[in-house]
Design an enzyme around this catalytic site. Structure first.
Site, PDB file in Angstrom:
ATOM      1  N   LYS A  58       0.305   3.368  -2.918  1.00  0.00           N
ATOM      2  CA  LYS A  58      -0.852   4.274  -3.036  1.00  0.00           C
ATOM      3  C   LYS A  58      -0.405   5.748  -3.045  1.00  0.00           C
ATOM      4  CE  LYS A  58      -4.010   0.945  -0.933  1.00  0.00           C
ATOM      5  NZ  LYS A  58      -4.554   0.381   0.290  1.00  0.00           N
ATOM      6  N   VAL A  68       1.095  -3.732   3.783  1.00  0.00           N
ATOM      7  CA  VAL A  68       1.090  -5.045   4.435  1.00  0.00           C
ATOM      8  C   VAL A  68       2.364  -5.862   4.168  1.00  0.00           C
ATOM      9  CG1 VAL A  68      -1.428  -5.270   4.694  1.00  0.00           C
ATOM     10  CG2 VAL A  68      -0.310  -6.126   2.608  1.00  0.00           C
ATOM     11  N   TYR A  78      -4.308   3.830   8.181  1.00  0.00           N
ATOM     12  CA  TYR A  78      -5.632   3.210   8.290  1.00  0.00           C
ATOM     13  C   TYR A  78      -6.312   3.608   9.588  1.00  0.00           C
ATOM     14  CZ  TYR A  78      -3.605   0.530   4.527  1.00  0.00           C
ATOM     15  OH  TYR A  78      -3.001   0.174   3.372  1.00  0.00           O
ATOM     16  N   SER A 130       0.793  -1.236   0.000  1.00  0.00           N
ATOM     17  CA  SER A 130       0.000   0.000   0.000  1.00  0.00           C
ATOM     18  C   SER A 130       0.823   1.283   0.000  1.00  0.00           C
ATOM     19  CB  SER A 130      -0.951   0.016   1.200  1.00  0.00           C
ATOM     20  OG  SER A 130      -2.036  -0.809   0.908  1.00  0.00           O
ATOM     21  N   TYR A 168      -3.519  -2.329 -10.264  1.00  0.00           N
ATOM     22  CA  TYR A 168      -3.393  -2.195  -8.801  1.00  0.00           C
ATOM     23  C   TYR A 168      -2.446  -3.262  -8.223  1.00  0.00           C
ATOM     24  CZ  TYR A 168      -4.722  -2.396  -3.872  1.00  0.00           C
ATOM     25  OH  TYR A 168      -4.687  -2.435  -2.498  1.00  0.00           O
TER      26      TYR A 168
HETATM   27  N1  GLN Z   1      -2.271  -5.348  -1.949  1.00  0.00           N
HETATM   28  C1  GLN Z   1      -2.822  -5.245  -0.631  1.00  0.00           C
HETATM   29  C2  GLN Z   1      -4.322  -5.468  -0.672  1.00  0.00           C
HETATM   30  O1  GLN Z   1      -4.933  -5.080  -1.603  1.00  0.00           O
HETATM   31  C3  GLN Z   1      -2.497  -3.905  -0.100  1.00  0.00           C
HETATM   32  C4  GLN Z   1      -3.054  -3.654   1.269  1.00  0.00           C
HETATM   33  C5  GLN Z   1      -2.101  -2.986   2.203  1.00  0.00           C
HETATM   34  O2  GLN Z   1      -0.901  -2.917   2.006  1.00  0.00           O
HETATM   35  N2  GLN Z   1      -2.644  -2.508   3.293  1.00  0.00           N
HETATM   36  O3  GLN Z   1      -4.892  -6.028   0.204  1.00  0.00           O
END
Ligand code: GLN
Length: 309
Positions: free
Chosen positions: A71, A263, A245, A68, A193
């Site tokens: 992002k 993650v 988050y 993420s 994505y």
């Molecule tokens: N690729 C992960 C997902 O879509 C990214 C989520 C994350 O890093 N929080 O669940």
């Protein structure tokens, strides 16, 4: 803050030493099977400064799945491409829900709460797919340029793993499509994505590539304008309210820096007008944030008095 590099090096080494056993308090993300086999004891931290230094400790040169953290780069590109109309399709409010929550998206009629939760990043991916003829290539080239490193790659195993276990992200994207908030075909959006999430980078590469956010939109390494000063300010604001988050409030309270987690266990934190910190340790807490990564950044910010508040 960074006047004495030897002292900073000692601080980083010391912080890392104190975390040696702490990785056991978290769990490596296993809902993406390719991430489940990463050795949990790896950990590193780096800080890149706008005046051209990078100091690191532990496994700070070891590439990991940025997940993420991608992002942040996606949002910067989409803001450059779309400008103001982007904010009709995604808002800028903290979600107060898990990063992959579906229920909220139905309530909000297919408009994601912010670009840092999965629905928001999938929306941003749609913008990129619709505005670039080869969005995945554009994304990876952008990262290589920002990190000044042509060796940055997409980890195909992680990509395939997410693709075959990505039903929740598919559900989010189809739901937004049903509200006419996705322009491209859903599989194409998902493919973009998952590609951006599957990029591998080290703490060193990440901290150096995000320096523009600490420097009013200008990459100090090349002096090129990556985004406007105003957009750098806005991205930092979104990172402060939503980057960690459902733990963004606690992070602001205890650390006080705009930050983004993934993650894969990485966390980046922007120190305006000074530099960017990146910490990595794969085991996560229940919010999906790296346990040791948070401790390391909190420790460094506390020691150096970096909170922006
Ligand atoms: N690729 C992960 C997902 O879509 C990214 C989520 C994350 O890093 N929080 O669940």
């Amino acid at each position: 803050m960074i006047e004495n590099i030897t002292v900073l090096q000692e601080i980083l080494d010391d912080l890392l030493l104190k975390q040696t056993e702490k990785y056991c308090q978290g769990h490596v993300a296993d809902y993406i099977p390719a991430l489940a086999c990463i050795p949990p004891q790896l950990m590193g931290i780096s800080i890149a400064t706008i005046d051209g230094n990078t100091i690191g400790a532990g496994d700070y040169r070891h590439p990991f799945s940025i997940q993420s953290i991608s992002k942040v780069f996606g949002l910067t590109l989409a803001m450059n491409r779309l400008g103001k109309p982007l904010w009709q399709r995604v808002t800028m409010e903290p979600s107060g829900q898990a990063f992959n929550s579906i229920i909220q998206l139905e309530w909000e009629k297919g408009i994601p709460k912010n670009p840092m939760i999965n629905a928001g990043a999938l929306l941003v991916s749609d913008v990129l797919v619709s505005h670039y003829s080869a969005s995945k290539l554009a994304f990876v080239s952008y990262l290589r340029k920002l990190a000044n490193d042509e060796s940055i790659q997409v980890d195909c195993e992680v990509y395939q793993s997410e693709l075959s276990h990505g039903n929740r992200n598919a559900a989010l994207t189809y739901l937004m499509k049903s509200f006419n908030n996705i322009e491209a075909e859903v599989p194409e959006v998902l493919s973009h994505y998952f590609t951006q999430c599957a990029v591998s980078m080290s703490c060193k590469q990440l901290s150096e590539s995000l320096l523009f956010l600490a420097n009013k939109g200008i990459d100090p390494k090349t002096q090129s304008q990556i985004c406007s000063k105003k957009d750098a300010h806005r991205i930092n604001a979104i990172l402060s309210t939503s980057g960690m988050y459902d733990q963004s409030g606690e992070f602001a309270f205890s650390v006080g820096l705009p930050a983004k987690s993934g993650v894969g266990g990485g966390i980046v934190a922007v120190v305006p007008n000074i530099g960017v910190i990146c910490a990595w340790s794969p085991p996560l807490n229940k919010y999906g944030n790296s346990v040791v990564g948070m401790n390391l950044i909190a420790g460094l910010a506390g020691k150096l008095g970096l909170s922006i508040y």
